[in-house]
Design an enzyme around this catalytic site. Structure first.
Site, short mmCIF file in Angstrom:
data_model
loop_
_atom_site.label_atom_id
_atom_site.label_comp_id
_atom_site.label_asym_id
_atom_site.label_seq_id
_atom_site.Cartn_x
_atom_site.Cartn_y
_atom_site.Cartn_z
N VAL A 75 -31.75 -15.74 -2.67
CA VAL A 75 -32.14 -15.60 -1.27
C VAL A 75 -32.61 -16.92 -0.68
CG1 VAL A 75 -33.92 -14.58 0.22
CG2 VAL A 75 -32.61 -13.14 -1.31
N ASP A 118 -38.74 -25.41 -5.37
CA ASP A 118 -38.73 -24.45 -6.48
C ASP A 118 -39.58 -25.00 -7.61
OD1 ASP A 118 -36.66 -21.90 -7.12
OD2 ASP A 118 -37.69 -22.77 -8.86
N THR A 152 -39.65 -10.82 -6.82
CA THR A 152 -40.64 -9.74 -6.87
C THR A 152 -40.12 -8.67 -7.83
OG1 THR A 152 -39.61 -8.83 -4.86
CG2 THR A 152 -41.64 -10.08 -4.58
N PHE A 201 -31.62 -9.08 4.28
CA PHE A 201 -30.68 -7.99 3.99
C PHE A 201 -29.35 -8.50 3.44
CE2 PHE A 201 -33.57 -6.55 7.31
CZ PHE A 201 -34.04 -5.36 6.77
N ASN A 259 -33.04 0.01 1.48
CA ASN A 259 -32.45 -0.07 0.14
C ASN A 259 -32.47 1.28 -0.57
OD1 ASN A 259 -31.56 -2.64 0.20
ND2 ASN A 259 -33.06 -3.49 -1.22
N ALA A 268 -17.95 6.41 -5.77
CA ALA A 268 -18.44 6.88 -7.07
C ALA A 268 -18.17 5.78 -8.10
CB ALA A 268 -17.72 8.16 -7.45
N GLY A 269 -19.04 5.67 -9.07
CA GLY A 269 -18.88 4.62 -10.06
C GLY A 269 -19.90 4.75 -11.18
N CYS A 298 -31.78 -5.70 -6.66
CA CYS A 298 -32.57 -5.06 -5.60
C CYS A 298 -32.75 -3.55 -5.75
CB CYS A 298 -31.95 -5.37 -4.24
SG CYS A 298 -32.13 -7.11 -3.80
P1 NAI Z 1 -34.44 -15.43 -7.76
O1 NAI Z 1 -35.09 -15.05 -9.03
O2 NAI Z 1 -32.98 -15.74 -7.73
O3 NAI Z 1 -35.19 -16.69 -7.13
C1 NAI Z 1 -36.57 -16.83 -7.06
C2 NAI Z 1 -36.90 -18.32 -7.20
O4 NAI Z 1 -38.26 -18.52 -6.87
C3 NAI Z 1 -36.72 -18.85 -8.62
O5 NAI Z 1 -35.83 -19.96 -8.60
C4 NAI Z 1 -38.14 -19.25 -9.03
O6 NAI Z 1 -38.18 -20.39 -9.88
C5 NAI Z 1 -38.78 -19.54 -7.70
N1 NAI Z 1 -40.24 -19.47 -7.67
C6 NAI Z 1 -41.05 -18.50 -8.16
N2 NAI Z 1 -42.33 -18.79 -7.91
C7 NAI Z 1 -42.35 -19.96 -7.24
C8 NAI Z 1 -43.39 -20.79 -6.69
N3 NAI Z 1 -44.67 -20.43 -6.78
N4 NAI Z 1 -43.04 -21.93 -6.08
C9 NAI Z 1 -41.74 -22.29 -5.98
N5 NAI Z 1 -40.72 -21.55 -6.46
C10 NAI Z 1 -41.02 -20.40 -7.08
O7 NAI Z 1 -34.77 -14.24 -6.74
P2 NAI Z 1 -33.88 -13.71 -5.50
O8 NAI Z 1 -32.79 -12.84 -5.98
O9 NAI Z 1 -33.57 -14.86 -4.63
O10 NAI Z 1 -34.93 -12.76 -4.79
C11 NAI Z 1 -36.04 -13.27 -4.06
C12 NAI Z 1 -36.62 -12.14 -3.22
O11 NAI Z 1 -35.66 -11.73 -2.24
C13 NAI Z 1 -36.97 -10.88 -4.00
O12 NAI Z 1 -38.12 -10.30 -3.45
C14 NAI Z 1 -35.78 -9.98 -3.76
O13 NAI Z 1 -36.11 -8.63 -3.84
C15 NAI Z 1 -35.41 -10.34 -2.34
N6 NAI Z 1 -34.03 -10.08 -2.00
C16 NAI Z 1 -33.04 -10.39 -2.89
C17 NAI Z 1 -31.71 -10.18 -2.56
C18 NAI Z 1 -30.62 -10.51 -3.53
O14 NAI Z 1 -29.49 -10.07 -3.29
N7 NAI Z 1 -30.87 -11.24 -4.60
C19 NAI Z 1 -31.33 -9.63 -1.26
C20 NAI Z 1 -32.45 -9.38 -0.38
C21 NAI Z 1 -33.74 -9.59 -0.76
#
Ligand code: NAI
Length: 434
Positions: A11, A30, A86, A152, A211, A255-256, A263
């Site tokens: 994201v 990051d 999260t 989203f 979701n 179906a799958g 998420c």
């Molecule tokens: P991810 O695990 O791919 O990325 C999270 C990143 O945050 C990691 O690279 C991590 O090293 C970094 N991080 C953690 N704590 C940190 C800090 N204190 N300072 C700097 N960097 C830090 O996670 P993703 O998939 O991007 O999801 C992020 C959020 O977005 C979650 O809450 C998720 O539910 C939500 N989300 C995800 C979607 C998806 O398709 N992956 C779609 C919509 C929402």
């Protein structure tokens, strides 16, 4: 407009690159230094179609930057987005907010001037207020507002989703924060993307409710698929007939093998926990989760049945490991439930996936083998199981597939193929709900 994106994952990286595309000056921060180093070298740590070009273009244009340090970028920021993970908290199903709260605490002391701190991560109701409290506690004099801007986008089509969203939700408490967010998203006015402004709590709940509703649609059609199998109906036709009703809609009625990904599994569990914390129960979502678990188990039974009652010593070629095509994301993929169950019963599993194999290696049992090509996976297989509908598996050369395999079992867990076509090629065809 200076934007800081904390978290350069699926994201954060996509959102950061897209905001840069909108014209903002964005720094993605990051805490994994190797991730930032890779990005600085021009390497994209995740597979997302089009992301490499988008990042390269905006880096070259001087709008997109990467850093492992928060201090400098935060001091200059007009808006700071928290886009960290999260995940489900071990043991209780609640969303684990430790990364969100750590980010809030870390950024607090570097704030300078009025800043809007925006939760982009999917977080339970009340998190924005807790972020507000933590920042205030760490920096009593800071001038800031907290906002909620849930995301989203879908992996695999993330850039298109971000640049052409169905809607943007802004949970805000002040006109100043709203104005700043609207300014950032202004390029979307050109395409008349709707912007819904709400209070903080509604914005937070919209994401979970949306979701959970989509997950429920999937579990619903999966339950109907069982009825179809019992009655001789075809779930593809049933879903089509349902989806033609504008009130229902045709999307998410496939179906799958059950939903997976980063998420739906965690967000449904978190919604159930949020309800419980308020003395309520979320019975529909609880059923959605249960049906999803049993659907995965049902897929294992289906494969076993197709193999004549036992998978022991059978070689099974599994095509597709990621939770859906066009991503390398293996989080909660159905393959993580189905493959271990097959291997556990003595099946020899040989898997192929265009992007997910590196990630899968650490998550699947050691006995699972990975084939460099699809043909290698099919070699001498008793059964082919189509688990993720990557494009390259959608148009299989059935004669060649048949030549590679020793058996003739074709299990299509995504209902991609027509029975007559597969049977005409000499296979015994098994699908879901047809
Ligand atoms: P991810 O695990 O791919 O990325 C999270 C990143 O945050 C990691 O690279 C991590 O090293 C970094 N991080 C953690 N704590 C940190 C800090 N204190 N300072 C700097 N960097 C830090 O996670 P993703 O998939 O991007 O999801 C992020 C959020 O977005 C979650 O809450 C998720 O539910 C939500 N989300 C995800 C979607 C998806 O398709 N992956 C779609 C919509 C929402």
């Amino acid at each position: 407009m200076n934007v800081v994106m904390i978290g350069a994952g699926y994201v954060g990286l996509v959102s950061g690159a897209c905001f840069a595309e909108f014209g903002a000056r964005v720094t993605c921060v990051d805490k994994q230094p190797e991730r930032i180093d890779a990005l600085k070298r021009g390497e994209i740590p995740i597979y997302e179609p089009g992301l490499d070009d988008l990042v390269a273009r905006n880096v070259a244009g001087g709008r997109l930057h990467f850093s492992s340090e928060l201090a400098g970028p935060v001091a200059e920021a007009d808006l700071i987005f928290i886009a960290v993970g999260t995940p489900t908290r071990r043991g209780d199903g609640h969303a684990d907010l430790k990364y969100v709260y750590a980010a809030a605490t870390e950024l607090a002391n570097h704030l300078q001037g009025y800043t809007v701190i925006v939760d982009k991560s999917t977080v339970p109701v009340g998190t924005a207020r807790e972020v507000q409290r933590l920042v205030r506690k760490a920096n009593a004099d800071a001038a800031f507002d907290v906002a909620s801007n849930p995301e989203f986008l879908r992996e695999g089509s993330a850039i298109g989703d971000f640049l052409r969203p169905d809607r943007v939700v802004l949970g805000v408490e002040s006109a100043r924060a709203e104005a700043r967010l609207r300014e950032l998203y202004r390029p979307l006015n050109l395409i008349e993307a709707p912007i819904l402004v709400t209070d903080l709590e509604s914005a937070e709940l919209i994401k979970y409710a949306a979701n959970a509703f989509l997950a429920t649609k999937i579990s619903f059609i999966n339950e109907v698929s069982q009825l179809c199998e019992a009655t001789g109906a075809d779930v593809n036709l049933v879903a089509k007939g349902m989806g033609m009703d504008g009130r229902i809609g045709s999307k998410f009625l496939h179906a799958g093998p059950g939903y997976g990904g980063s998420c739906f599994p965690k967000d449904t569990l978190a919604l159930i926990r949020i309800a419980q914390e308020h003395g309520l129960s979320s019975r529909i979502v609880e059923a959605t989760v249960e049906v999803n678990a049993s659907q995965k188990a049902r897929m294992v039974a289906k494969i076993r049945q197709a193999l004549g009652g036992s998978e022991a010593d059978k070689r099974i070629a599994v095509l597709g490991l990621t939770f859906k095509p066009e991503t390398d994301d293996m989080r909660d993929a159905p393959s993580l439930a189905i493959l271990p169950a097959l291997a556990d019963k003595g099946a020899e599993v040989v898997a192929h996936d265009p992007e997910g194999m590196e990630e899968a290696r650490g998550l699947l049992p050691d006995t699972v083998r990975y084939a460099a090509t699809m043909e290698e996976a099919l070699e001498d297989a008793d059964a082919l199981v189509l688990l993720t509908e990557w494009n390259q598996y959608r148009g299989l050369d059935l004669t060649r597939v048949r030549e590679h395999m020793r058996g003739n079992v074709f299990v299509d867990l995504r209902n991609v193929y027509e029975r007559a076509l597969i049977e005409a090629a000499g296979f015994a065809y098994t699908a879901v709900g047809r």
